[in-house]
Design an enzyme around this catalytic site. Structure first.
Site, PDB file in Angstrom:
ATOM      1  N   ASP C 228      28.034  64.882 -73.665  1.00  0.00           N
ATOM      2  CA  ASP C 228      28.954  64.425 -74.714  1.00  0.00           C
ATOM      3  C   ASP C 228      30.430  64.558 -74.330  1.00  0.00           C
ATOM      4  O   ASP C 228      31.313  64.511 -75.184  1.00  0.00           O
ATOM      5  CB  ASP C 228      28.719  65.165 -76.042  1.00  0.00           C
ATOM      6  CG  ASP C 228      27.327  64.929 -76.585  1.00  0.00           C
ATOM      7  OD1 ASP C 228      26.751  63.875 -76.291  1.00  0.00           O
ATOM      8  OD2 ASP C 228      26.815  65.803 -77.302  1.00  0.00           O
ATOM      9  N   GLU C 229      30.684  64.721 -73.042  1.00  0.00           N
ATOM     10  CA  GLU C 229      32.058  64.926 -72.590  1.00  0.00           C
ATOM     11  C   GLU C 229      32.563  63.774 -71.721  1.00  0.00           C
ATOM     12  O   GLU C 229      33.687  63.811 -71.228  1.00  0.00           O
ATOM     13  CB  GLU C 229      32.158  66.236 -71.777  1.00  0.00           C
ATOM     14  CG  GLU C 229      31.912  67.495 -72.564  1.00  0.00           C
ATOM     15  CD  GLU C 229      33.102  67.894 -73.436  1.00  0.00           C
ATOM     16  OE1 GLU C 229      34.224  67.423 -73.181  1.00  0.00           O
ATOM     17  OE2 GLU C 229      32.880  68.662 -74.398  1.00  0.00           O
TER      18      GLU C 229
END
Lengths: 284, 284, 284, 284
Positions: C228-229
């Site tokens: 999710d980065e």
């Protein structure tokens, strides 16, 4: 005709609406508008009710006593009755940023915000001339690391003197102590310049830029002792792209901050906010 | 427990809410949720009420009779009581564009749309394979200049056979006659590919491009005999710029059309739309 | 006329635009469209250039060699030249949610997405019938705690066989290993069902509901080894209120996910994305 | 270092970008940023170019002459070169509404708007005190049916005296004559309180309310002799519902008007607007 607003929440049960509207009818009141919400997960009932009475203050006090005795107790209600014709008193806290202050005072001057503003409090003198231009008393209470407690004592004294009902932190750059916050529960509105819970804390526009988001936001919320964790009242966003730098984010964000904060103030003034479980019910 | 939805509108008067909720309580019903609106300009009152009964169909019929006699008449109400557990029957009208059809059938297949779709009617065969893929009967009724009346007769016959409750024109490119429309008043939902009342009529994306607007929209509305003039249910927009040509407008518009149409269908299915004075009250 | 797209980034310097457009002109190419961005903070220059050549493949290869030798090296460029007429090959990864799959395949079938989809890979069989309806090969590769490595080996083999250019995780509910991700750097697009960086990880709609936000979002991003980065490609939001429960959030979110994912896919297909410093430059 | 902005439009042809950037390079200028657009339908090329020179005013004049002779003529260009370091002079026209005035002056005072405001002209005295509070000269030129021509003559004289570059009608409630408009072609920015072309003319909020739209908008555009028909610069919208009456529309619209107008002013100040064919190209 005395216009009043009744806000209720209690455990959900059969017959609340009929009971309340009947009681008002029996007391010669007229229910003009009703709005209601049930949180099924929590089993909680919420209601906002506009009603009109021919009563003077004394009879209204009797009504409240009777309502508490014959209705509220039976349903375990939290409830409040507001005289809708009485303007609430707002204290503005500011520091150096002027955009929210200009926006609020512009709306106030034009009659858009139905409120009294007896005092503007600031830890700096920068915005004093704006207060003067709008003929609002300005009180300078410096805040430093060493004098925070004394400063808050003076702020609180000033608030009491002016019988302040609620506080708006219009980009006030100081953190209030838990002791201060506790004296105005759900009565202090802050504007945070990010789409919370993304980018809490300081410098959210810098963090948003760093992360490369395509949308930035602003959030107005009630202040609680947990920083940036209070019940959210309103949020709004605007698109950004790679062509915008941090300064662009800040400029675009200012427009958001103004709008999101003024919406929150209006909701609060019109008694359209009910806080429960660290969330808000916003009646329409 | 029979869930029902009661929709009411009538001239505004004191005590309507108390009267209705009391009546339901007296008949052993439970008012679960109430939403209300007053148009002060027109002096009209609107209410949507979810209530639950232990009644079978027979007792419910008696309730309706009694409600009409003892409540509705006194207040000059227009009212309808829906059995919320009964799925309404929807007929889809399509031509050649497939994006709205895919979207509706995808939502239908996933259970998102609480509805039955007994029939898809089209003036072309192009989308028949999509109907087949979703196992929905497809009826091809060609429409030409000469046979329009006969075609509508056959369409109406098909609708009656399937006991259709409401119709969705999912980019159906034909204009329905006043006679047809009159048989389904506020029961035919259309999607217009512009932000009405801007760009009514044909080729709205071309007109929007021509005018150089910075935002385009889509509008879902009930069909009336005045083309593109029916009560608006929902609208949505998307930004465009000089870099977009007509084809880009059309592509961006498709996404709007799908979303705006599906929202309107959901509002209608959930009995959240009340039409009055060529406008809609959309309960939340 | 061979249409090509040239993507460049390099340290910012004087004269890059003139140098590149001159070189193309000298090689009998025509610069049709140019877009450029300078990140002043990082001193980095970005350019996307559409140009046309009369060249066959052989001459184009010579052009690339010469461009590298005489232009790219001098400016320390990262650059890629794409033949815009060649459709990239996309592999879809899905699990059980069908809404993104329906949306992508609908756009693909209508010709909106200029791409080939040789294979759909899934860890479950639930969506096989949809793949069949659109005539796209479906490969079931089960994934369990014990066989993850073997499953990825088989996935990678399948991707190689089909000469896949990029991968879309259309609500594929598995986390890919760093080893897998490294083989497709900035070639794997994921849709996360929150407004990142708010609510990373699992169950973001539940977290958003819990926090009482007034707006929810969806984010498409390239997958990196940090969950999710990865660099954000596109985000979109929709308003919610106290009347919506988690299920409503999920339903509203689905519409966001579809739109945000399809926009990201289009940007990628049209070579409009340049990744730098874990952010994206999205050319218009 | 002299920063300049070059705006060009001409019939689309091969090699324009290379020619222009080469010419600037040869004249010892540095092209910092380039943005370009091609309208394929009309075969028109648009470009905005930021470039830097070490030149004094005299040498810059020579550059312009040479550019015209050796570049512009060959391509049939319309072009303008702006000294980006020279603040343009803006005259504000107002009547009685104060919200746009407050907003513009607030942005001006904070340094957000890179512009000089030598004069505010109004047909009423209502807003004079605001002008005073911001220390900007205020000129009252009454307008009545009988004196319109004389009033415009005085307005024009005032504009010439102050060497005004462009005019903003900040809810100025008068229609300017064609003669007036012709003297400031694409130099007069108006804010119309609807989503044009929906609801042109007077009282658009009333018309929008009447029609029952679910979204209202505001539009900033250059004034042409065709009322409400000039090239659109920017538009924005906000959702409304049945709960909002005309007064609510007006209040919500005010926020739109402020934002849409200030965005248009910024685009204009930064030379980001190119008008062609009664549309605008807005560079980013």
């Amino acid at each position: 005709m005395k216009k009043t607003t009744l806000l209720i929440n209690c455990p959900d049960k059969k017959g609340i609406i009929a009971t309340v509207t009947n009681f008002i009818l029996a007391k010669k009141g007229n229910t003009v508008y009703i709005e209601q919400h049930v949180d099924r997960e929590l089993g909680e009932f919420f209601m906002r009710l506009d009603c009109e009475f021919d009563h003077d203050e004394e009879k209204l006090a009797l009504f409240k006593e009777s309502f508490n005795e014959h209705v509220a107790k039976n349903y375990n209600m939290h409830w409040e009755l507001y005289n809708a014709e009485k303007l609430p008193k707002l204290a503005l806290f500011v520091s150096k940023y002027d955009h929210c202050l200009y926006d609020i005072l512009g709306r106030y001057a034009s009659g858009e915000l139905k409120v009294k503003i007896p005092i503007i409090i600031s830890n700096h003198r920068d915005l004093e001339s704006i207060a003067n231009a709008f003929n609002i008393p300005f009180k300078h209470i410096p805040v430093s690391k060493g004098n925070k407690k004394e400063a808050e004592t003076e702020q609180l004294k000033t608030l009491k003197e002016h019988k302040i009902d609620f506080i708006v932190l219009a980009r006030y750059m100081q953190i209030l102590s838990a002791n201060f916050v506790d004296q105005y529960p759900h009565k202090i509105i802050n504007i945070h310049h990010s789409f919370l819970p993304a980018f809490p804390g300081a410098k959210p526009y810098h963090s948003a830029y760093e992360r490369g988001v395509k949308i930035i936001g602003a959030t107005s919320h009630y202040v609680t002792s947990d920083l940036d964790e209070g019940p959210i009242i309103e949020q709004e966003i605007v698109r950004v792209s790679h062509i915008h730098n941090v300064q662009d984010f800040i400029l675009k964000g200012r427009d958001l901050e103004k709008i999101v904060l003024s919406r929150a103030i209006k909701h609060h003034i019109e008694r359209k906010v009910l806080v429960y479980n660290n969330k808000t019910v916003i009646f329409s």
